[in-house]
Design an enzyme around this catalytic site. Structure first.
Site, mmCIF file in Angstrom:
data_model
loop_
_atom_site.group_PDB
_atom_site.id
_atom_site.type_symbol
_atom_site.label_atom_id
_atom_site.label_comp_id
_atom_site.label_asym_id
_atom_site.label_seq_id
_atom_site.Cartn_x
_atom_site.Cartn_y
_atom_site.Cartn_z
ATOM 1 N N TYR A 97 0.849 -1.195 0.000
ATOM 2 C CA TYR A 97 0.000 0.000 0.000
ATOM 3 C C TYR A 97 0.891 1.253 0.000
ATOM 4 C CZ TYR A 97 -2.904 3.649 2.192
ATOM 5 O OH TYR A 97 -3.539 4.836 2.511
ATOM 6 N N LYS A 110 1.400 4.267 -2.689
ATOM 7 C CA LYS A 110 1.035 5.651 -2.333
ATOM 8 C C LYS A 110 2.217 6.586 -2.670
ATOM 9 C CE LYS A 110 -2.366 7.019 -0.579
ATOM 10 N NZ LYS A 110 -3.649 7.434 -1.213
#
Ligand SMILES: NC(=O)C1=CN([C@@H]2O[C@H](COP(=O)(O)OP(=O)(O)OC[C@H]3O[C@@H](n4cnc5c(N)ncnc54)[C@H](O)[C@@H]3O)[C@@H](O)[C@H]2O)C=CC1
Ligand SMILES: CC(C)=CCC[C@@H](C)[C@H]1CC[C@H]2C3=C(CC[C@]12C)[C@@]1(C)CCC(=O)C[C@@H]1CC3
Length: 343
Positions: A144, A148
């Site tokens: 994740y 990002k």
């Protein structure tokens, strides 16, 4: 040559507007007189005056239909960190965000505000009063965070005064508040399973938890201050409650507020982190056969056992940011909003 008629600066779209942050943002934008279009893979509520468009942000044609008479786009869509699906994160957060940028540029959108994350600089070691000039994590702890980082880079690099397309990234940290599907539900679930007895480390680590209305306020301020001659162009901004609190005090206040016991016994950080790494390895190896989602991931243990709080002096200086709801009031409102999760 035909001149393009600029849509009103109060016409905006919220990509990911059905989510936790997105919905709070939509509600505030409506209160402030914006006309709002939501673009999301799911529609989960209705608000008078808001139009909903169900679609995947990886689909440029679907986006173009919604963005054609919009001047401002908020992009706060992402797969949930809990899904831990590298391909999906990459497809949506990186490739999908490139598609969002192309669609914005083709549709003549002038401003794009991305919801990034303060975790883009977090590698599992202490960050105290971190500023935006900290380097991106070289070894991000999870997929994740990895995506990002790429997402934020792609959006900030796309900022171009020549193309009349301005971008800015907001980096919130530990968002909480009514309707949050993550923080309070995970905490209560862990408590109900009897696993909230332990404090990881000595319990003194300070962390930012940010009330959702403050995050929304930061996004709208950024959109309204983003102009060709403003310092915001192509920059990232930390948005927090500006009141770092001990991670375990925050957890305890929420737990006790909901009628559960606060954790009491200490476990060494290195031991728990090691176990989480081992569990992650085992579950990754077993994934083709069985999909197990452990509560204790390395990222979660790192978040629970290290200092990670950030300075929002840049946001204060460039856009006049100040939190609008203080932490004590924010925790009280949050606890009151989860009657169904009480013990
Ligand atoms: N919740 C937190 O503590 C923090 C969140 N963020 C960021 O804030 C943003 C919003 O997060 P939350 O509201 O907590 O998450 P959420 O999961 O509640 O909302 C995300 C929304 O994106 C939508 N979405 C996912 N994939 C999509 C796709 N392919 N096309 C269109 N829509 C799609 C989902 O349906 C959902 O409505 C995310 O970008 C997240 O990375 C950053 C820092 C902290
Ligand atoms: C400050 C910040 C970035 C918070 C993000 C939200 C989540 C990552 C946390 C919300 C509930 C937290 C939680 C744990 C880790 C971090 C959260 C998922 C634990 C799993 C940590 C280890 C425990 O002892 C149980 C905790 C339950 C709640």
């Amino acid at each position: 040559m035909a001149t393009r008629i600029r849509p009103s600066s109060k016409r905006c779209a919220v990509i990911g507007g059905s989510g936790f942050l997105g919905r709070h943002l939509v509600e505030r934008l409506v209160e402030k007189g914006y006309s709002v279009a939501v673009f999301d893979i799911a529609q989960r509520y209705e608000v008078p005056g808001v139009t909903f468009h169900q679609g995947d942000l990886c689909d440029k044609q679907a986006l173009l239909k919604v963005l054609k008479d919009v001047s401002l786009v908020f992009h706060c869509a992402s797969p949930s960190p809990a899904c831990d699906d590298r391909n999906l994160f990459w497809k949506v957060n990186v490739e999908g965000t490139r598609t969002v940028i192309q669609a914005c540029q083709e549709a003549g959108v002038q401003k794009l505000v991305l919801t990034s994350s303060a975790s883009v600089v977090f590698e599992g070691t202490d960050i105290k009063n971190g500023k935006e000039d900290l380097p991106y994590a070289k070894r991000p702890i999870d997929y994740y965070t990895e995506t990002k980082i790429q997402q934020e880079k792609v959006v900030l690099e796309a900022c171009s005064k020549e193309k009349d397309f301005l971008t800015v990234a907001i980096r919130p940290h530990g968002i909480f508040g009514p309707r949050d599907p993550q923080l309070v539900p995970i905490l209560v679930d862990t408590a109900r399973k009897g696993k909230m007895k332990f404090i990881i480390g000595d319990g003194t680590n300070l962390v930012d938890f940010t009330y959702v209305e403050n995050v929304v306020h930061g996004h709208i301020l950024a959109a309204e201050h983003l102009k060709p001659d403003s310092p915001l162009c192509g920059k990232a901004y930390h948005i927090t409650n500006d009141e770092p609190i001990r991670f375990w005090d925050f957890m305890s206040q929420v737990l006790v507020g909901l009628g559960y016991d606060a954790p009491r016994y200490h476990l060494p950080y290195a031991l728990v982190y090691g176990i989480a790494m081992l569990l992650w390895l085992i579950t990754s190896l077993l994934r083709p056969l069985v999909n197990i989602k452990p509560t204790f991931t390395p990222m979660r243990v790192a978040l629970a056992g290290t200092h990670h709080y950030y300075s929002c002096s840049r946001a204060k200086q460039d856009m006049g940011y100040q939190p609008v709801v203080r932490l004590k009031e924010a925790i009280a409102r949050t606890v009151a909003s989860y009657p169904h999760l009480r013990r």
